[in-house]
Structures are given as C-alpha cells and as structure tokens.
Design a protein around this motif. Structure first.
Motif, PDB file in Angstrom:
ATOM      1  N   ALA A 278       0.826  -1.205   0.000  1.00 44.19           N
ATOM      2  CA  ALA A 278       0.000   0.000   0.000  1.00 44.19           C
ATOM      3  C   ALA A 278       0.861   1.257   0.000  1.00 44.19           C
ATOM      4  CB  ALA A 278      -0.926  -0.008   1.216  1.00 44.19           C
ATOM      5  N   GLN A 279       1.971   1.227   0.757  1.00 46.70           N
ATOM      6  CA  GLN A 279       2.888   2.363   0.797  1.00 46.70           C
ATOM      7  C   GLN A 279       3.503   2.609  -0.574  1.00 46.70           C
ATOM      8  OE1 GLN A 279       4.119   4.385   3.762  1.00 46.70           O
ATOM      9  NE2 GLN A 279       4.566   5.571   1.922  1.00 46.70           N
ATOM     10  N   ALA A 280       3.945   1.532  -1.228  1.00 44.66           N
ATOM     11  CA  ALA A 280       4.557   1.668  -2.553  1.00 44.66           C
ATOM     12  C   ALA A 280       3.566   2.230  -3.557  1.00 44.66           C
ATOM     13  CB  ALA A 280       5.089   0.314  -3.020  1.00 44.66           C
ATOM     14  N   SER A 281       2.322   1.749  -3.499  1.00 47.00           N
ATOM     15  CA  SER A 281       1.301   2.239  -4.416  1.00 47.00           C
ATOM     16  C   SER A 281       1.018   3.720  -4.176  1.00 47.00           C
ATOM     17  CB  SER A 281       0.019   1.422  -4.246  1.00 47.00           C
ATOM     18  OG  SER A 281      -1.005   1.904  -5.094  1.00 47.00           O
ATOM     19  N   GLY A 282       0.934   4.103  -2.911  1.00 47.19           N
ATOM     20  CA  GLY A 282       0.701   5.504  -2.579  1.00 47.19           C
ATOM     21  C   GLY A 282       1.854   6.390  -3.015  1.00 47.19           C
ATOM     22  N   ASP A 283       3.084   5.898  -2.832  1.00 45.01           N
ATOM     23  CA  ASP A 283       4.262   6.655  -3.241  1.00 45.01           C
ATOM     24  C   ASP A 283       4.289   6.848  -4.757  1.00 45.01           C
ATOM     25  OD1 ASP A 283       5.109   6.906  -0.656  1.00 45.01           O
ATOM     26  OD2 ASP A 283       6.656   5.359  -0.776  1.00 45.01           O
ATOM     27  N   GLN A 284       3.943   5.813  -5.490  1.00 47.80           N
ATOM     28  CA  GLN A 284       3.919   5.928  -6.947  1.00 47.80           C
ATOM     29  C   GLN A 284       2.941   7.003  -7.399  1.00 47.80           C
ATOM     30  OE1 GLN A 284       3.049   1.934  -8.252  1.00 47.80           O
ATOM     31  NE2 GLN A 284       5.145   1.223  -7.975  1.00 47.80           N
ATOM     32  N   GLN A 285       1.805   7.084  -6.730  1.00 48.60           N
ATOM     33  CA  GLN A 285       0.825   8.105  -7.070  1.00 48.60           C
ATOM     34  C   GLN A 285       1.355   9.499  -6.745  1.00 48.60           C
ATOM     35  OE1 GLN A 285      -2.203   7.769  -8.704  1.00 48.60           O
ATOM     36  NE2 GLN A 285      -1.951   9.990  -8.772  1.00 48.60           N
ATOM     37  N   LEU A 286       2.032   9.635  -5.607  1.00 47.75           N
ATOM     38  CA  LEU A 286       2.625  10.914  -5.229  1.00 47.75           C
ATOM     39  C   LEU A 286       3.665  11.357  -6.251  1.00 47.75           C
ATOM     40  CD1 LEU A 286       3.110  10.545  -1.357  1.00 47.75           C
ATOM     41  CD2 LEU A 286       1.511  12.054  -2.533  1.00 47.75           C
ATOM     42  N   VAL A 287       4.512  10.406  -6.673  1.00 52.03           N
ATOM     43  CA  VAL A 287       5.544  10.729  -7.656  1.00 52.03           C
ATOM     44  C   VAL A 287       4.905  11.158  -8.976  1.00 52.03           C
ATOM     45  CG1 VAL A 287       7.416   9.779  -9.061  1.00 52.03           C
ATOM     46  CG2 VAL A 287       7.300   9.254  -6.621  1.00 52.03           C
ATOM     47  N   ALA A 288       3.885  10.430  -9.412  1.00 52.91           N
ATOM     48  CA  ALA A 288       3.220  10.762 -10.673  1.00 52.91           C
ATOM     49  C   ALA A 288       2.583  12.153 -10.612  1.00 52.91           C
ATOM     50  CB  ALA A 288       2.164   9.705 -10.997  1.00 52.91           C
ATOM     51  N   THR A 289       1.954  12.457  -9.482  1.00 53.90           N
ATOM     52  CA  THR A 289       1.282  13.753  -9.327  1.00 53.90           C
ATOM     53  C   THR A 289       2.284  14.910  -9.332  1.00 53.90           C
ATOM     54  OG1 THR A 289      -0.499  12.722  -8.049  1.00 53.90           O
ATOM     55  CG2 THR A 289      -0.237  15.102  -7.825  1.00 53.90           C
ATOM     56  N   ASN A 290       3.480  14.666  -8.798  1.00 51.48           N
ATOM     57  CA  ASN A 290       4.479  15.728  -8.663  1.00 51.48           C
ATOM     58  C   ASN A 290       5.653  15.545  -9.622  1.00 51.48           C
ATOM     59  OD1 ASN A 290       3.635  17.318  -6.038  1.00 51.48           O
ATOM     60  ND2 ASN A 290       3.347  15.150  -5.549  1.00 51.48           N
ATOM     61  N   ALA A 291       5.444  14.813 -10.700  1.00 49.40           N
ATOM     62  CA  ALA A 291       6.536  14.454 -11.608  1.00 49.40           C
ATOM     63  C   ALA A 291       7.241  15.678 -12.184  1.00 49.40           C
ATOM     64  CB  ALA A 291       6.007  13.564 -12.729  1.00 49.40           C
ATOM     65  N   GLU A 292       6.481  16.669 -12.620  1.00 52.84           N
ATOM     66  CA  GLU A 292       7.110  17.835 -13.248  1.00 52.84           C
ATOM     67  C   GLU A 292       8.011  18.573 -12.261  1.00 52.84           C
ATOM     68  OE1 GLU A 292       5.986  21.851 -15.811  1.00 52.84           O
ATOM     69  OE2 GLU A 292       4.417  20.418 -15.249  1.00 52.84           O
TER      70      GLU A 292
ATOM     71  N   GLY B 293      12.633  14.152   6.359  1.00 49.17           N
ATOM     72  CA  GLY B 293      14.019  14.059   6.787  1.00 49.17           C
ATOM     73  C   GLY B 293      14.951  13.955   5.592  1.00 49.17           C
ATOM     74  N   THR B 294      16.245  13.958   5.886  1.00 49.79           N
ATOM     75  CA  THR B 294      17.244  13.828   4.839  1.00 49.79           C
ATOM     76  C   THR B 294      18.208  12.699   5.187  1.00 49.79           C
ATOM     77  OG1 THR B 294      18.575  15.524   5.963  1.00 49.79           O
ATOM     78  CG2 THR B 294      17.163  16.248   4.140  1.00 49.79           C
ATOM     79  N   PRO B 295      18.787  12.045   4.164  1.00 55.58           N
ATOM     80  CA  PRO B 295      18.456  12.246   2.755  1.00 55.58           C
ATOM     81  C   PRO B 295      17.120  11.598   2.398  1.00 55.58           C
ATOM     82  CG  PRO B 295      19.998  10.430   2.970  1.00 55.58           C
ATOM     83  CD  PRO B 295      19.816  11.003   4.349  1.00 55.58           C
ATOM     84  N   GLY B 296      16.502  12.143   1.368  1.00 55.93           N
ATOM     85  CA  GLY B 296      15.293  11.545   0.810  1.00 55.93           C
ATOM     86  C   GLY B 296      15.501  11.391  -0.685  1.00 55.93           C
ATOM     87  N   PHE B 297      15.200  10.218  -1.203  1.00 52.73           N
ATOM     88  CA  PHE B 297      15.459   9.936  -2.617  1.00 52.73           C
ATOM     89  C   PHE B 297      14.168   9.553  -3.337  1.00 52.73           C
ATOM     90  CE2 PHE B 297      19.341   8.728  -0.322  1.00 52.73           C
ATOM     91  CZ  PHE B 297      20.312   9.411  -1.036  1.00 52.73           C
ATOM     92  N   VAL B 298      14.100   9.956  -4.592  1.00 50.65           N
ATOM     93  CA  VAL B 298      13.089   9.442  -5.503  1.00 50.65           C
ATOM     94  C   VAL B 298      13.855   8.872  -6.690  1.00 50.65           C
ATOM     95  CG1 VAL B 298      11.111   9.947  -6.979  1.00 50.65           C
ATOM     96  CG2 VAL B 298      11.384  11.150  -4.800  1.00 50.65           C
ATOM     97  N   MET B 299      13.658   7.594  -6.956  1.00 50.06           N
ATOM     98  CA  MET B 299      14.340   6.933  -8.061  1.00 50.06           C
ATOM     99  C   MET B 299      13.278   6.326  -8.970  1.00 50.06           C
ATOM    100  SD  MET B 299      17.288   3.951  -8.034  1.00 50.06           S
ATOM    101  CE  MET B 299      18.263   4.802  -6.794  1.00 50.06           C
ATOM    102  N   GLY B 300      13.149   6.865 -10.176  1.00 50.37           N
ATOM    103  CA  GLY B 300      12.048   6.421 -11.027  1.00 50.37           C
ATOM    104  C   GLY B 300      10.743   6.789 -10.354  1.00 50.37           C
ATOM    105  N   ASP B 301       9.913   5.787 -10.078  1.00 49.68           N
ATOM    106  CA  ASP B 301       8.662   6.046  -9.346  1.00 49.68           C
ATOM    107  C   ASP B 301       8.721   5.465  -7.934  1.00 49.68           C
ATOM    108  OD1 ASP B 301       8.558   3.346  -9.864  1.00 49.68           O
ATOM    109  OD2 ASP B 301       6.583   3.366 -10.798  1.00 49.68           O
TER     110      ASP B 301
END
Length: 254
Positions: free
Chosen positions: A68-82, A224-232
């Motif tokens: 569920a966390q991964a699915s939610g994160d993917q949606q967050l990344v997609a929404t904020n992709a730009e 917090g830091t570091p925080g990474f986004v890799m792909g989605d």
C-alpha cells in the motif's frame, strides 16, 4: 504491545473464531458472558500452543502495508513528476539522457547525507545511465540554510559546474558554515566574483527555490534527509550503494 502486534492478534483471533467455533456460536455478540470467557480462553490457549500463527499474520500485514505504501508513493511521484524531474531550478548531473532519474533531497549539515554522498557519486559514475537531480532541502538550522543559499546562489550566478564544485565541498566539509568559509569554497570552485554570490544569497529567487523544495517535500511526505526518488520509487533515508543498485535494476526490469 505495538499496534502491528495487536492487529495480528485480532486477525488471528478472528481466524480462530471462524475456523474453530461451531456454526451456532459464530455470532459473538449473541454469546453469554460464560461462553465469551470460555471462547477467549480457548483462543489464548491455541495461540500459546501455536505462536507461529502470529508471526504469519504479522508478516502478511507487513507485506500488505508495504504494498500500500509503494502504491501511494507511486501516485505521489506521478502527481508531482514535473516538479521532481523537470523544474528549471535544480542542478542536473550524471547522464542527462539516462533511463533512470535519481532525485535527492539533501541537507549539507546532515550526517547521513554526508555518508551517502560518496555512495551516490559512485552509483551515478559507475552506472553511466542515471540522470541525477539535486534538491536543496535545508532543515537542520541556520548553517544548513546558509549552505543551501550559497549553493543555489552559485547555480544561479556562476552556473552548474561551479555549483557541483561547491556542492561537493559542502558535502565533505567538517567545519562551521560561515560567510568566510563559504567565500573560501567559492574561490576554490573558481567563482570569479564570490562576493556577488554571497550578496545574492538573500535574493528572492534563492528564497523561492528553497520554499518550492520544502513544499514539494511536504507533498511527498519527505520530512528528513536524505530523501530519494528513483524512477517512481521513494526511498526515505540513507541507503547503501548495493541497495541503491538493486533498486535501479528493479526499475529497469519493470
């Protein structure tokens, strides 16, 4: 007893009720107090005799929560992709045409950011096909803010090469972040007019970048830091080099 264990016990109890109780007793609300007491004692005895059941339930719950966390994160990344991948205010390195983009939210006073620095550099350099984006995210006090402002001011006035040199020096420095030390870093980075960069640190354009990065982090639930986004995929916290490589491989095989 933590929340997850309580949930596991409740789930195990429910499973016991359905599997072991006679049909006439499945309505727990219809039980007498004596029947309810006997039922609870039976469940307790069963769990004591079969503790592995709780481990199975908890493992299942953890897997469901992770999914569920991964699915939610993917949606967050997609929404904020730009804002994540295509804003004009962030330094971009590595391979600009890379098939995987790695975004890092970092703070120059963060010990784990410093620990991750060499490993992230090694990942980008050894892979050769990763696009790397840096987001200044000062959250650890005044010195963090000063360092971030100097780095952003460098990018805006002196360009990406000078920024990368300043970034690398700030990541490896151990002393106090002061105007004097920042000036020395600027000179070492080859900036012709270091004073202009120092003066630019308080400019509204610099302030806007920090505000945008903080707002983006808040939308992504990065605190917090570091925080990474890799792909989605969102990776909150420090991750060793081998683990980052595994994430890259998983993204490429999707």
């Amino acid at each position: 007893m933590n929340r997850l264990l309580k949930a596991g016990l409740l789930a195990a109890t429910s499973a016991m009720a359905l599997a072991a109780a006679p049909a006439s007793a499945l309505d727990l609300s219809a039980m007498t107090e004596a029947e309810r007491s006997a039922f609870r004692e039976e469940v307790r005895s069963y769990l004591l005799e079969n503790p592995e059941l709780l481990l199975e339930v908890i493992a299942k719950l953890e897997a469901q929560q992770a999914e569920a966390q991964a699915s939610g994160d993917q949606q967050l990344v997609a929404t904020n992709a730009e804002a994540l991948f295509a804003d004009a205010n962030s330094w971009v390195g590595g391979n600009p045409e890379g098939d995987v983009t790695l975004v890092e939210f970092m703070d120059y006073r963060c010990g784990y950011c410093k620990k991750a620095f060499e490993e992230v550099e090694a990942l980008v350099e050894s892979d050769g096909n990763i696009r790397f984006v840096l987001k200044e995210f000062p959250i650890l006090g005044e010195e963090s803010e000063l360092a971030a402002r100097f780095a952003i001011a460098t990018l805006q006035l002196a360009g990406p090469d000078a920024y990368k040199s300043v970034h690398d020096q700030l990541m490896t420095m151990r002393g106090q972040v002061s105007e004097g030390n920042l000036a020395k870093i600027g000179v070492k980075a080859g900036i012709e007019d270091v004073q202009a960069v120092l003066d630019h640190m308080s400019n509204d354009d610099v302030t806007a970048v920090i505000a945008e990065n903080r707002a983006l982090a808040a939308r992504l639930n990065i605190s917090g830091t570091p925080g990474f986004v890799m792909g989605d995929v969102m990776l909150r916290g420090y991750l060793p080099l081998d683990a980052m490589r595994e994430v890259v491989d998983e993204i490429r095989t999707q």
